[in-house]
Design a protein around this motif. Structure first.
Motif, PDB file in Angstrom:
ATOM      1  N   VAL A  72       0.843  -1.204   0.000  1.00  0.00           N
ATOM      2  CA  VAL A  72       0.000   0.000   0.000  1.00  0.00           C
ATOM      3  C   VAL A  72       0.878   1.256   0.000  1.00  0.00           C
ATOM      4  CG1 VAL A  72      -1.656   1.344   1.364  1.00  0.00           C
ATOM      5  CG2 VAL A  72      -2.007  -1.108   1.042  1.00  0.00           C
ATOM      6  N   LEU A  73       1.979   1.209   0.743  1.00  0.00           N
ATOM      7  CA  LEU A  73       2.868   2.375   0.791  1.00  0.00           C
ATOM      8  C   LEU A  73       3.546   2.616  -0.555  1.00  0.00           C
ATOM      9  CD1 LEU A  73       4.417   2.004   4.371  1.00  0.00           C
ATOM     10  CD2 LEU A  73       2.651   3.618   3.603  1.00  0.00           C
ATOM     11  N   ILE A  74       3.855   1.518  -1.257  1.00  0.00           N
ATOM     12  CA  ILE A  74       4.428   1.656  -2.607  1.00  0.00           C
ATOM     13  C   ILE A  74       3.405   2.348  -3.521  1.00  0.00           C
ATOM     14  CG2 ILE A  74       5.128   0.345  -4.672  1.00  0.00           C
ATOM     15  CD1 ILE A  74       6.391  -1.730  -2.710  1.00  0.00           C
ATOM     16  N   LEU A  75       2.155   1.899  -3.407  1.00  0.00           N
ATOM     17  CA  LEU A  75       1.090   2.517  -4.216  1.00  0.00           C
ATOM     18  C   LEU A  75       0.947   3.996  -3.854  1.00  0.00           C
ATOM     19  CD1 LEU A  75      -1.785  -0.173  -4.126  1.00  0.00           C
ATOM     20  CD2 LEU A  75       0.138  -0.018  -5.714  1.00  0.00           C
ATOM     21  N   GLU A  76       0.947   4.250  -2.554  1.00  0.00           N
ATOM     22  CA  GLU A  76       0.749   5.607  -2.066  1.00  0.00           C
ATOM     23  C   GLU A  76       1.816   6.561  -2.637  1.00  0.00           C
ATOM     24  OE1 GLU A  76      -1.760   6.923  -0.704  1.00  0.00           O
ATOM     25  OE2 GLU A  76      -0.856   8.880  -0.298  1.00  0.00           O
ATOM     26  N   LYS A  77       3.012   6.061  -2.740  1.00  0.00           N
ATOM     27  CA  LYS A  77       4.099   6.870  -3.283  1.00  0.00           C
ATOM     28  C   LYS A  77       3.790   7.269  -4.734  1.00  0.00           C
ATOM     29  CE  LYS A  77       9.060   6.440  -2.996  1.00  0.00           C
ATOM     30  NZ  LYS A  77      10.165   5.492  -2.812  1.00  0.00           N
ATOM     31  N   LYS A  78       3.206   6.324  -5.470  1.00  0.00           N
ATOM     32  CA  LYS A  78       2.832   6.625  -6.860  1.00  0.00           C
ATOM     33  C   LYS A  78       1.730   7.680  -6.901  1.00  0.00           C
ATOM     34  CE  LYS A  78       1.816   2.402  -8.321  1.00  0.00           C
ATOM     35  NZ  LYS A  78       1.577   1.246  -9.203  1.00  0.00           N
ATOM     36  N   TYR A  79       0.779   7.578  -5.960  1.00  0.00           N
ATOM     37  CA  TYR A  79      -0.325   8.540  -5.979  1.00  0.00           C
ATOM     38  C   TYR A  79       0.190   9.942  -5.649  1.00  0.00           C
ATOM     39  CZ  TYR A  79      -2.774   4.097  -5.944  1.00  0.00           C
ATOM     40  OH  TYR A  79      -3.175   2.826  -6.239  1.00  0.00           O
ATOM     41  N   GLN A  80       1.178   9.998  -4.755  1.00  0.00           N
ATOM     42  CA  GLN A  80       1.776  11.305  -4.434  1.00  0.00           C
ATOM     43  C   GLN A  80       2.482  11.875  -5.673  1.00  0.00           C
ATOM     44  OE1 GLN A  80       1.110  13.135  -1.841  1.00  0.00           O
ATOM     45  NE2 GLN A  80      -0.141  11.462  -1.025  1.00  0.00           N
ATOM     46  N   GLN A  81       3.121  10.988  -6.435  1.00  0.00           N
ATOM     47  CA  GLN A  81       3.780  11.439  -7.677  1.00  0.00           C
ATOM     48  C   GLN A  81       2.734  11.943  -8.679  1.00  0.00           C
ATOM     49  OE1 GLN A  81       6.123   8.456  -9.712  1.00  0.00           O
ATOM     50  NE2 GLN A  81       6.652   9.869 -11.381  1.00  0.00           N
ATOM     51  N   MET A  82       1.595  11.233  -8.755  1.00  0.00           N
ATOM     52  CA  MET A  82       0.516  11.693  -9.644  1.00  0.00           C
ATOM     53  C   MET A  82       0.073  13.104  -9.251  1.00  0.00           C
ATOM     54  SD  MET A  82      -2.050   8.431  -9.912  1.00  0.00           S
ATOM     55  CE  MET A  82      -1.484   6.782 -10.315  1.00  0.00           C
ATOM     56  N   ILE A  83      -0.070  13.321  -7.932  1.00  0.00           N
ATOM     57  CA  ILE A  83      -0.524  14.640  -7.455  1.00  0.00           C
ATOM     58  C   ILE A  83       0.480  15.706  -7.882  1.00  0.00           C
ATOM     59  CG2 ILE A  83      -0.879  16.016  -5.342  1.00  0.00           C
ATOM     60  CD1 ILE A  83      -2.161  13.451  -4.111  1.00  0.00           C
ATOM     61  N   ARG A  84       1.760  15.367  -7.862  1.00  0.00           N
ATOM     62  CA  ARG A  84       2.778  16.349  -8.255  1.00  0.00           C
ATOM     63  C   ARG A  84       2.815  16.561  -9.765  1.00  0.00           C
ATOM     64  NH1 ARG A  84       5.772  13.317  -4.710  1.00  0.00           N
ATOM     65  NH2 ARG A  84       6.958  12.347  -6.395  1.00  0.00           N
ATOM     66  N   GLU A  85       2.603  15.487 -10.527  1.00  0.00           N
ATOM     67  CA  GLU A  85       2.910  15.567 -11.962  1.00  0.00           C
ATOM     68  C   GLU A  85       1.718  15.528 -12.915  1.00  0.00           C
ATOM     69  OE1 GLU A  85       5.948  12.691 -12.992  1.00  0.00           O
ATOM     70  OE2 GLU A  85       7.109  13.176 -11.192  1.00  0.00           O
ATOM     71  N   GLU A  86       0.545  15.108 -12.451  1.00  0.00           N
ATOM     72  CA  GLU A  86      -0.528  14.837 -13.413  1.00  0.00           C
ATOM     73  C   GLU A  86      -1.758  15.724 -13.284  1.00  0.00           C
ATOM     74  OE1 GLU A  86       0.634  13.134 -15.669  1.00  0.00           O
ATOM     75  OE2 GLU A  86       2.222  12.019 -14.635  1.00  0.00           O
ATOM     76  N   VAL A  87      -1.647  16.827 -12.554  1.00  0.00           N
ATOM     77  CA  VAL A  87      -2.806  17.723 -12.455  1.00  0.00           C
ATOM     78  C   VAL A  87      -2.978  18.439 -13.795  1.00  0.00           C
ATOM     79  CG1 VAL A  87      -3.654  19.857 -11.409  1.00  0.00           C
ATOM     80  CG2 VAL A  87      -2.702  18.047  -9.970  1.00  0.00           C
ATOM     81  N   ARG A  88      -4.185  18.402 -14.305  1.00  0.00           N
ATOM     82  CA  ARG A  88      -4.483  19.079 -15.572  1.00  0.00           C
ATOM     83  C   ARG A  88      -5.780  19.871 -15.429  1.00  0.00           C
ATOM     84  NH1 ARG A  88      -1.602  14.575 -16.817  1.00  0.00           N
ATOM     85  NH2 ARG A  88      -0.103  14.782 -18.517  1.00  0.00           N
TER      86      ARG A  88
END
Lengths: 364, 243
Positions: free
Chosen positions: A223-239
């Protein structure tokens, strides 16, 4: 390439092929069946896999299996069908698999109707399945944007090894618009699938792709590995996009998808009548453009925010969360397949402006 | 009451047959042609006009959505009513068969797209009497499957075999909605002519948005012209189109 006239559903299908989709699994449901119809002709031409499942439940799990090979695979459906796929989406998120899921939304709950709606916002954005996971969600407002975002979905699914969803109300699938496809598909480099994909273990150790972790520490770690990806999405994928935002606006409208286009018509007409209103349109619904909305909503000239949806105040919760109580957030929406008219939107804006005048008079 | 008053006096399409079947590929603009043709026929004032929505493949943007406007013009509309108005079920009202067999005035049939949509005609084909109907193929050269001669000939073939009826003419309706240019419509007419030569079907008329079709480039066109007013609009176009 010259522009062609395409129905949203056909354009989505063609865009997926051009983004390298090799596997498509489906079960027919209005208003998205044309995607399947189109791909039943086109998939064999490009040497890909077209498979109609016996239900959306089967389709979800076909996608799970096919995604395990690291190939670009996807499905399209409409609201009730997407509900049936939630278990597989959760499993794919848990097993870190790339897959694209496109929901051309109709009215619900239940079997509902076949007319356009945006009522699956919670399901898409808050995770319709179980467990600590997120789905990256994009929402186009034109057929051309549906093409561009469909292609982007395949890239993002591979980038994050996570299910990526595109949601559009029925209109996105059913309407015809002029579209253009890029001559060649280019995307930034992606990590190789060699390290994890199930591609046959003849000359290497077998891999197990799973979402089962009986050891709680192992599960928490996943879950923590997934969470790290979601944090990256928040940084990089806002449109997001804005329309006619200016210092003259008193009200900021927030709307997404085709609802935003109806608001644009209303805004143009209000402008002609001397009333200045701006529109903020989230394109990524997860990650939600929180900072961006907060910035626009808390400008000195903005008195209040009006969220407009083809659903019952679902996105409004995210708008409120983003604005943190610093401006009043109002809601207007129609649902069940009823599409608000530009006139209704104008009426809501004018009503809000009158209320404001009255309250400011009281103060003075 | 809305009346078409062309700025330019083109030769408008006229028909001696009492049934006009409007068929074509998805997105060819069949429904828009069908509702505009009905308006033009009622405007010509010769006979009572009825239009039946036989689209059993599209769930949205069907001619039934213009039924209120058409009814106000005195056109009889034959569509499923109540909840079934919104359904995507293969509903063929008994009135349709009645209207085909009675042959009173002019009946316009707006059929769903492609061979799949035209299949509905095969269930009615025994009601049609030869030489009493026109079956018109609406062609849009900007649609992927009818972008060239071969695609158009295949469409003719597929629709004729699924409908069990033969085409009698072609409608050149090449467009890109609001992005249509004069050149696009002219290229489309050229494609329709090629199809006409190969299929032996005449170009029955050219149709297109009024602002395009009334440009000087079309002054010497040797086929009748039907100027279109968009009646089937997207929700964000509603206010703009109401003028």
């Amino acid at each position: 390439m010259a522009k062609v006239l395409m129905k949203g559903n056909e354009a989505i299908a063609e865009a997926a092929l051009r983004a390298g989709a090799e596997g498509y699994f489906c079960y027919p449901i209005t208003p998205q069946t044309e995607v399947a119809e189109y791909l039943s002709k086109r998939m064999p031409e490009v040497g890909g896999m077209f498979l109609q499942g016996e239900s959306e439940l089967a389709v979800g799990n076909m996608l799970f299996g096919a995604a395990s090979t690291g190939k670009r695979v996807f499905t399209t459906s409409s609201s009730p069908g997407i509900s049936l796929m939630q278990e597989a989406i959760s499993y794919m998120a848990g097993a870190e698999l790339p897959a694209v899921i496109i929901n051309i939304m109709r009215g619900g709950p239940g079997l509902g109707g076949i007319l356009p709606a945006q009522a699956d916002y919670f399901q898409a954005v808050k995770g319709g399945g179980h467990g600590d996971y997120r789905t990256l969600v994009l929402a186009p407002s034109t057929v051309q944007e549906a093409v561009d975002l469909t292609m982007l979905c395949f890239h993002l699914a591979q980038k994050y090894r996570n299910p990526v969803m595109m949601i559009g109300d029925g209109m996105i699938g059913q309407m015809m618009e002029a579209v253009e496809f890029p001559d060649s598909y280019e995307e930034p480099p992606l990590p190789s699938t060699d390290e994890w994909a199930a591609t046959g273990a003849l000359d290497r150790k077998a891999r197990i792709i799973k979402s089962l972790f009986l050891d709680p520490l192992g599960l928490e770690n996943n879950v923590l590995i997934l969470e790290k990806k979601y944090q990256q999405m928040i940084r990089e994928e806002v449109r997001c996009e804005s329309y006619k935002i200016s210092a003259k606006n008193k009200i900021l409208i927030v709307a997404y998808g085709t609802m935003a286009r109806i608001c644009q018509t209303a805004i143009d007409e209000l402008e002609a009548e001397g009333v200045s209103v701006g529109l903020f349109r989230p394109i990524s619904l997860y990650p939600f453009p929180e900072k961006e909305i907060l910035k626009e909503a808390t400008r000195k000239n903005i008195k209040s925010v009006l969220t407009i949806e083809m659903s019952m105040a679902q996105m409004m919760e995210d708008v409120e969360r983003a604005i943190q109580g610093r401006r009043p957030v109002h809601f207007f929406g129609r649902t069940g397949g009823i599409v608000p008219t530009p006139e209704e939107v104008k009426e809501q804006v004018l009503k809000l402006l009158t209320v404001k005048h009255r309250s400011s008079k009281k103060k003075s | 009451m809305l009346v078409i008053s062309p700025v330019k006096q083109h030769r408008l399409p006229t028909f001696s047959k009492s049934i006009l079947i409007i068929v074509g590929g998805y997105g060819s603009g069949k429904s828009e042609v069908a509702v505009n043709l009905s308006r033009q026929l009622v405007n010509a004032g010769s006979a009572p006009v009825a239009i039946a929505d036989l689209d059993i493949v599209n769930p949205y943007f069907r001619s039934r959505e213009a039924s209120e406007q058409l009814t106000s013009l005195g056109i009889r509309t034959i569509n499923p009513t109540g909840g079934q108005h919104y359904a995507d079920l293969p509903i063929i009202l008994p009135e349709v068969k009645g209207a085909i067999e009675q042959r009173q005035g002019v009946l316009v049939l707006d059929v769903g797209g492609d061979d799949v949509g035209a299949r509905v005609l095969s269930s009615l084909s025994e009601s049609f009497i030869e030489d009493t109907y026109e079956m018109l193929l609406v062609l849009n050269g900007n649609r992927p499957f009818t972008a060239d001669l071969d695609g158009c000939l295949k469409m003719i073939n597929d629709i004729e075999s699924s409908s069990r009826l033969k085409f009698t003419g072609i409608v050149s309706n090449t467009h890109l909605l609001e992005e249509t240019t004069v050149q696009i419509a002219l290229d489309g007419l050229e494609l329709a002519r090629q199809v006409s030569r190969r299929s032996d079907l005449p170009v029955a008329f050219l149709s297109g948005l009024r602002e395009i079709i009334e440009c000087d480039e079309f002054d010497n066109v040797d086929v009748p012209i039907l100027p279109l007013e968009r009646l089937l609009l997207k929700p964000w176009e509603s206010s703009a189109g109401d003028e």
